[in-house]
Design a protein around this motif. Structure first.
Motif, PDB file in Angstrom:
ATOM      1  N   GLN A 175      -0.181   2.785  15.950  1.00  0.00           N
ATOM      2  CA  GLN A 175       0.159   2.093  17.199  1.00  0.00           C
ATOM      3  C   GLN A 175       0.194   3.064  18.370  1.00  0.00           C
ATOM      4  N   ILE A 176       0.750   4.247  18.170  1.00  0.00           N
ATOM      5  CA  ILE A 176       0.748   5.268  19.225  1.00  0.00           C
ATOM      6  C   ILE A 176      -0.680   5.647  19.575  1.00  0.00           C
ATOM      7  N   TYR A 177      -1.501   5.807  18.554  1.00  0.00           N
ATOM      8  CA  TYR A 177      -2.900   6.168  18.763  1.00  0.00           C
ATOM      9  C   TYR A 177      -3.604   5.104  19.599  1.00  0.00           C
ATOM     10  N   ILE A 178      -3.356   3.839  19.288  1.00  0.00           N
ATOM     11  CA  ILE A 178      -3.968   2.733  20.028  1.00  0.00           C
ATOM     12  C   ILE A 178      -3.476   2.723  21.471  1.00  0.00           C
ATOM     13  N   ASN A 179      -2.168   2.914  21.664  1.00  0.00           N
ATOM     14  CA  ASN A 179      -1.585   2.829  23.009  1.00  0.00           C
ATOM     15  C   ASN A 179      -1.933   4.012  23.895  1.00  0.00           C
ATOM     16  N   ASP A 180      -1.967   5.212  23.335  1.00  0.00           N
ATOM     17  CA  ASP A 180      -2.008   6.411  24.166  1.00  0.00           C
ATOM     18  C   ASP A 180      -3.238   7.293  24.014  1.00  0.00           C
ATOM     19  N   VAL A 181      -4.018   7.108  22.984  1.00  0.00           N
ATOM     20  CA  VAL A 181      -5.096   8.065  22.735  1.00  0.00           C
ATOM     21  C   VAL A 181      -6.453   7.404  22.956  1.00  0.00           C
ATOM     22  N   TYR A 182      -7.035   6.865  21.921  1.00  0.00           N
ATOM     23  CA  TYR A 182      -8.373   6.276  22.004  1.00  0.00           C
ATOM     24  C   TYR A 182      -8.327   4.873  21.433  1.00  0.00           C
ATOM     25  N   THR A 183      -8.502   3.894  22.285  1.00  0.00           N
ATOM     26  CA  THR A 183      -8.437   2.518  21.800  1.00  0.00           C
ATOM     27  C   THR A 183      -9.702   2.088  21.081  1.00  0.00           C
ATOM     28  N   ASP A 184     -10.770   2.851  21.192  1.00  0.00           N
ATOM     29  CA  ASP A 184     -12.011   2.460  20.519  1.00  0.00           C
ATOM     30  C   ASP A 184     -12.168   3.119  19.156  1.00  0.00           C
ATOM     31  N   ILE A 185     -11.153   3.836  18.700  1.00  0.00           N
ATOM     32  CA  ILE A 185     -11.175   4.477  17.394  1.00  0.00           C
ATOM     33  C   ILE A 185     -10.257   3.689  16.461  1.00  0.00           C
ATOM     34  N   ASN A 186     -10.757   3.350  15.284  1.00  0.00           N
ATOM     35  CA  ASN A 186      -9.965   2.629  14.289  1.00  0.00           C
ATOM     36  C   ASN A 186      -9.356   3.626  13.306  1.00  0.00           C
ATOM     37  N   LEU A 187      -8.066   3.496  13.027  1.00  0.00           N
ATOM     38  CA  LEU A 187      -7.418   4.291  11.997  1.00  0.00           C
ATOM     39  C   LEU A 187      -7.320   3.454  10.735  1.00  0.00           C
ATOM     40  N   VAL A 188      -7.668   4.054   9.611  1.00  0.00           N
ATOM     41  CA  VAL A 188      -7.617   3.363   8.328  1.00  0.00           C
ATOM     42  C   VAL A 188      -6.840   4.224   7.352  1.00  0.00           C
ATOM     43  N   LEU A 189      -5.855   3.644   6.689  1.00  0.00           N
ATOM     44  CA  LEU A 189      -5.128   4.350   5.651  1.00  0.00           C
ATOM     45  C   LEU A 189      -6.006   4.344   4.407  1.00  0.00           C
ATOM     46  N   SER A 190      -6.590   5.498   4.096  1.00  0.00           N
ATOM     47  CA  SER A 190      -7.554   5.546   2.997  1.00  0.00           C
ATOM     48  C   SER A 190      -6.877   5.740   1.649  1.00  0.00           C
ATOM     49  N   GLY A 191      -5.638   6.226   1.645  1.00  0.00           N
ATOM     50  CA  GLY A 191      -4.968   6.386   0.368  1.00  0.00           C
ATOM     51  C   GLY A 191      -3.638   7.095   0.475  1.00  0.00           C
ATOM     52  N   ILE A 192      -2.858   6.965  -0.581  1.00  0.00           N
ATOM     53  CA  ILE A 192      -1.566   7.634  -0.693  1.00  0.00           C
ATOM     54  C   ILE A 192      -1.502   8.273  -2.072  1.00  0.00           C
ATOM     55  N   GLN A 193      -1.200   9.558  -2.123  1.00  0.00           N
ATOM     56  CA  GLN A 193      -0.972  10.250  -3.394  1.00  0.00           C
ATOM     57  C   GLN A 193       0.501  10.611  -3.444  1.00  0.00           C
ATOM     58  N   ILE A 194       1.229  10.044  -4.400  1.00  0.00           N
ATOM     59  CA  ILE A 194       2.657  10.328  -4.538  1.00  0.00           C
ATOM     60  C   ILE A 194       2.846  11.230  -5.748  1.00  0.00           C
ATOM     61  N   TRP A 195       3.479  12.368  -5.521  1.00  0.00           N
ATOM     62  CA  TRP A 195       3.698  13.348  -6.596  1.00  0.00           C
ATOM     63  C   TRP A 195       5.050  13.158  -7.211  1.00  0.00           C
TER      64      TRP A 195
END
Length: 75
Positions: A55-75
């Motif tokens: 949300q910060i990225y969308i509001n303040d940085v680049y609105t034309d870039i999509n962020l995708v959570l590609s994965g989570i590794q929990i140790w």
């Protein structure tokens, strides 16, 4: 946090994504321990963290870039 920044095109339920930044979280044992080793709580925490950053990225940085959570590794 590891970031694999590359321009990708992927098809999914939301259609085609371009200018996509994939974000991968490596969650170490100290965070898992802080959540009493409850993987559901850890996953919820990471998803919330990602949503806040996105949300910060969308509001303040680049609105034309999509962020995708590609994965989570929990140790």
């Amino acid at each position: 946090i590891q970031q694999n920044r590359q321009s990708v095109t992927s098809r999914g339920p939301l259609g085609t994504l371009t200018n996509c930044v994939r974000v991968f979280f490596d969650v170490y044992q100290n965070i898992t321990t802080a959540f009493a080793n409850d993987l559901t709580r850890v996953t919820t925490y990471v998803n919330s963290l990602f949503a806040s950053v996105a949300q910060i990225y969308i509001n303040d940085v680049y609105t034309d870039i999509n962020l995708v959570l590609s994965g989570i590794q929990i140790w």
